[in-house]
Enzyme design. Sequence first.
Site, mmCIF file in Angstrom:
data_model
loop_
_atom_site.group_PDB
_atom_site.id
_atom_site.type_symbol
_atom_site.label_atom_id
_atom_site.label_comp_id
_atom_site.label_asym_id
_atom_site.label_seq_id
_atom_site.Cartn_x
_atom_site.Cartn_y
_atom_site.Cartn_z
ATOM 1 N N LYS A 6 50.453 67.540 37.576
ATOM 2 C CA LYS A 6 50.245 67.977 38.930
ATOM 3 C C LYS A 6 50.131 66.794 39.886
ATOM 4 O O LYS A 6 50.232 66.963 41.103
ATOM 5 C CB LYS A 6 48.946 68.793 39.018
ATOM 6 C CG LYS A 6 48.914 69.997 38.141
ATOM 7 C CD LYS A 6 47.471 70.542 38.130
ATOM 8 C CE LYS A 6 47.259 71.389 36.881
ATOM 9 N NZ LYS A 6 45.835 71.641 36.652
ATOM 10 N N LYS A 18 49.960 50.453 38.220
ATOM 11 C CA LYS A 18 48.821 49.668 37.706
ATOM 12 C C LYS A 18 49.347 48.766 36.594
ATOM 13 O O LYS A 18 49.128 49.042 35.414
ATOM 14 C CB LYS A 18 47.814 50.627 37.050
ATOM 15 C CG LYS A 18 46.688 51.140 37.896
ATOM 16 C CD LYS A 18 45.672 51.842 36.983
ATOM 17 C CE LYS A 18 44.880 52.878 37.710
ATOM 18 N NZ LYS A 18 43.980 53.632 36.813
ATOM 19 N N GLU A 65 56.661 60.184 40.254
ATOM 20 C CA GLU A 65 55.367 60.047 39.587
ATOM 21 C C GLU A 65 54.281 59.695 40.594
ATOM 22 O O GLU A 65 54.564 59.067 41.618
ATOM 23 C CB GLU A 65 55.435 58.916 38.561
ATOM 24 C CG GLU A 65 55.797 59.367 37.165
ATOM 25 C CD GLU A 65 54.612 59.979 36.426
ATOM 26 O OE1 GLU A 65 53.613 60.364 37.069
ATOM 27 O OE2 GLU A 65 54.706 60.069 35.197
ATOM 28 N N ASP A 110 50.556 54.023 34.688
ATOM 29 C CA ASP A 110 49.358 53.370 34.167
ATOM 30 C C ASP A 110 49.721 52.715 32.822
ATOM 31 O O ASP A 110 50.256 51.609 32.791
ATOM 32 C CB ASP A 110 48.277 54.454 34.048
ATOM 33 C CG ASP A 110 46.914 53.932 33.622
ATOM 34 O OD1 ASP A 110 46.593 52.786 33.918
ATOM 35 O OD2 ASP A 110 46.157 54.689 32.991
HETATM 36 P P1 IMP Z 1 50.337 56.839 31.883
HETATM 37 O O1 IMP Z 1 51.056 57.773 30.965
HETATM 38 O O2 IMP Z 1 49.153 56.169 31.201
HETATM 39 O O3 IMP Z 1 51.231 55.844 32.576
HETATM 40 O O4 IMP Z 1 49.602 57.681 32.963
HETATM 41 C C1 IMP Z 1 50.226 58.471 33.793
HETATM 42 C C2 IMP Z 1 49.305 59.543 34.326
HETATM 43 O O5 IMP Z 1 47.921 59.235 34.179
HETATM 44 C C3 IMP Z 1 49.527 59.649 35.787
HETATM 45 O O6 IMP Z 1 50.617 60.479 36.082
HETATM 46 C C4 IMP Z 1 48.192 60.195 36.270
HETATM 47 O O7 IMP Z 1 48.194 61.604 36.231
HETATM 48 C C5 IMP Z 1 47.190 59.655 35.308
HETATM 49 N N1 IMP Z 1 46.451 58.485 35.880
HETATM 50 C C6 IMP Z 1 46.571 57.181 35.567
HETATM 51 N N2 IMP Z 1 45.767 56.410 36.299
HETATM 52 C C7 IMP Z 1 45.109 57.250 37.130
HETATM 53 C C8 IMP Z 1 44.130 57.054 38.170
HETATM 54 O O8 IMP Z 1 43.696 55.943 38.518
HETATM 55 N N3 IMP Z 1 43.701 58.181 38.784
HETATM 56 C C9 IMP Z 1 44.143 59.434 38.471
HETATM 57 N N4 IMP Z 1 45.062 59.658 37.533
HETATM 58 C C10 IMP Z 1 45.534 58.576 36.858
#
Ligand code: IMP
Length: 179
Positions: A42, A130, A98, A102
């Site tokens: 979402k 990030k 996106e 992260d």
């Molecule tokens: P990844 O798979 O670790 O790259 O994370 C992706 C998902 O993690 C993003 O689409 C967000 O929904 C969530 N996410 C990562 N960092 C944050 C943050 O600082 N705040 C809120 N959601 C986050």
Amino acid sequence: MNKDLQSIVLTQEQIAEKVKAAAAWLDERLAGKKPLAISVLKGSVMFFCDLVRAMQTPVQIDFMTVSSYGASSESSGMPKIVMDLAASVKDRDVILVEDIVDSGYTLQRMRDLLMGRGASTFTTVTLFDKPSRRKVDIKADYSCFEIGDEFIVGYGLDYAQQYRTLPYVGILKREIYEK
Ligand code: IMP
Ligand code: MG
């Protein structure tokens, strides 16, 4: 400002500028194409709606719900497709939108999945990046804003499904997610 926030990262006005710049970049990159823009739900929903409306290129839209967190501030490493697309991506110019990259697991998963389904091109746009938290070597083609290792909420981004409807983005106080 919401009482659970420590500070504001992007105001509504700053978000609007980032959106405009990202839309112009997409318009240039995808000139003459009929792309399919996909919102990774979402978190990206607010950014997505503003972004596609700021574009001149006629895009079709679709949605996919991916869950990686549960009620935590750490990615599980195994993003789960909770709701799949309605449209076929075969031979389409796909724009993946996106909220934040992260660890990179979600973006990697989406790219492998959609390229595997035969998308002809794949362009990724993220509101936040990030880079210091990356676990896999992947990068969005366009990133609006780079942040450090802070947990942010608002404008679609949540913590345990809260704060998504704030019109700005801020850093969540540590005591909220470390209690
Ligand atoms: P990844 O798979 O670790 O790259 O994370 C992706 C998902 O993690 C993003 O689409 C967000 O929904 C969530 N996410 C990562 N960092 C944050 C943050 O600082 N705040 C809120 N959601 C986050
Ligand atoms: Mg989330």
